[in-house]
Design a protein around this motif. Sequence first.
Motif, PDB file in Angstrom:
ATOM      1  N   ASN A 142       4.458  -5.898  50.552  1.00 49.83           N
ATOM      2  CA  ASN A 142       4.111  -5.493  49.190  1.00 49.83           C
ATOM      3  C   ASN A 142       3.215  -4.249  49.199  1.00 49.83           C
ATOM      4  OD1 ASN A 142       5.389  -7.948  48.304  1.00 49.83           O
ATOM      5  ND2 ASN A 142       3.478  -9.026  48.794  1.00 49.83           N
ATOM      6  N   GLY A 162       4.047  -1.303  48.185  1.00 51.69           N
ATOM      7  CA  GLY A 162       4.270  -0.467  47.009  1.00 51.69           C
ATOM      8  C   GLY A 162       4.542   0.981  47.377  1.00 51.69           C
ATOM      9  N   SER A 163       3.983   1.903  46.597  1.00 50.45           N
ATOM     10  CA  SER A 163       4.224   3.337  46.794  1.00 50.45           C
ATOM     11  C   SER A 163       3.606   3.867  48.081  1.00 50.45           C
ATOM     12  CB  SER A 163       3.677   4.125  45.601  1.00 50.45           C
ATOM     13  OG  SER A 163       2.274   3.893  45.453  1.00 50.45           O
ATOM     14  N   ALA A 164       2.728   3.120  48.714  1.00 47.67           N
ATOM     15  CA  ALA A 164       2.074   3.574  49.939  1.00 47.67           C
ATOM     16  C   ALA A 164       2.868   3.209  51.192  1.00 47.67           C
ATOM     17  CB  ALA A 164       0.674   2.966  50.035  1.00 47.67           C
ATOM     18  N   ALA A 165       4.042   2.591  51.029  1.00 48.85           N
ATOM     19  CA  ALA A 165       4.790   2.073  52.165  1.00 48.85           C
ATOM     20  C   ALA A 165       5.174   3.145  53.182  1.00 48.85           C
ATOM     21  CB  ALA A 165       6.035   1.345  51.671  1.00 48.85           C
ATOM     22  N   LEU A 166       5.438   4.378  52.729  1.00 56.02           N
ATOM     23  CA  LEU A 166       5.933   5.425  53.636  1.00 56.02           C
ATOM     24  C   LEU A 166       4.823   6.232  54.289  1.00 56.02           C
ATOM     25  CD1 LEU A 166       8.983   6.729  51.554  1.00 56.02           C
ATOM     26  CD2 LEU A 166       8.960   5.050  53.404  1.00 56.02           C
ATOM     27  N   GLY A 184       4.098   0.495  55.243  1.00 49.90           N
ATOM     28  CA  GLY A 184       5.081  -0.533  54.920  1.00 49.90           C
ATOM     29  C   GLY A 184       5.476  -1.384  56.109  1.00 49.90           C
ATOM     30  N   ARG A 223       4.245   2.994  59.882  1.00 50.78           N
ATOM     31  CA  ARG A 223       3.880   3.310  58.496  1.00 50.78           C
ATOM     32  C   ARG A 223       3.218   2.100  57.845  1.00 50.78           C
ATOM     33  NH1 ARG A 223       6.612   8.094  57.568  1.00 50.78           N
ATOM     34  NH2 ARG A 223       8.322   8.483  59.065  1.00 50.78           N
TER      35      ARG A 223
END
Length: 377
Positions: free
Chosen positions: A50, A52-56, A45, A43
């Motif tokens: 860092n 953020g919301s895109a980590a997953l 992340g 993924r």
Amino acid sequence: MIRTTLATISALLALALPAAAADDFIASPTLRASVTVTSDVVRVGDLIDNAGSAALIPVYRSPDLGTTGTLTVAQVLSVLRAKQVIGVMTGDLKEVQVTRLARTLANKDLETAVASALERRFGLGDAANITVTFDRGVAEMRLDASNSGTLQPVATRYDARSGRFDIAFEIANDSNPTPTKLRFTGTAIETVEVAVLTRDIERLDLLKSSDVTLERRPKAEVTGEPASRDRSIGMQLRRPMRAGTPLRAADIVKPDFVVRDQNVTIIYQVPGLYLTSRGKAIESGAEGDTVSVLNVQSKRTLTGVVTGRGQVTIQGASQSAPMAPAVEQTSSLKRDEAPAPVDTAALVRNLVQAPASPAQIAQAQIPQARVSQAQAK
């Protein structure tokens, strides 16, 4: 004019301060040089700090269990841009390594698990003495790293006649309430460590270190007590045996230092005296055995102890020659006169040489005494 200019600068500084403070708290996304994953996908992340919301957001399929893959920085940035992730700091990186963690079960670990499941069951003994062979060659097995539990047997079947087993195991999984299930089939046989001949051995051959090796053999092949290697070296066999034959304790004996009809040296020992004579063994014997030998000079049969190769020792005066019949007579010793000492040399000569006459025998064994006879009235 000056006041207007200062007011303008103050206003600009006031506007700039919140932006600088925001930069202090919002870190830029940074690409990692080395990545480790436990799942089957990589993924965002995992690749960058860092995120953020895109980590997953998934971006790659993970490498095989326990292996490492390499990606160029250009490839990674291209995939991230496709996922609307931009502005990633790369520094001077050229490539990214992705490693998928795994739990490795070596062949020995699996054999131990099967042997432990069968230990002291179905007529088998200790797990250390159970040899396991799988139907399929199992060098090692790799599982997802989340399988952190121990191998727990949940179903065990074994046929004592054929040695076949069929065992099911379960392993607890940290990321899944359902345990991972494994099943193995093969053969399991109880074995013993035994000394095995490395070459054909005749009965009279002494076993040397190079003649014997240690092997594990099926217990059914070794009837009786197995012989150890240390105990076998220097011994003789009771019968000729071929190379590859396992040795039992009943197959080995102490070596014969004296063989029947062999010419031997007879040693006669008494305190302060040591004599040797030629003889012939009447029976065979190992060191410490009591055997009969023939003195070839006196033609007498003596009994002694085997003390070396071709050597029989007679201790003390137990082998003395037979005494002559006593002659009834009246004899006396003077009160102050001690009996004459026994002639030990004559006794020994009597053992190893043929006596010349009965009178010599009597003279060699009976102390000489002065005889006085009453005069006839």
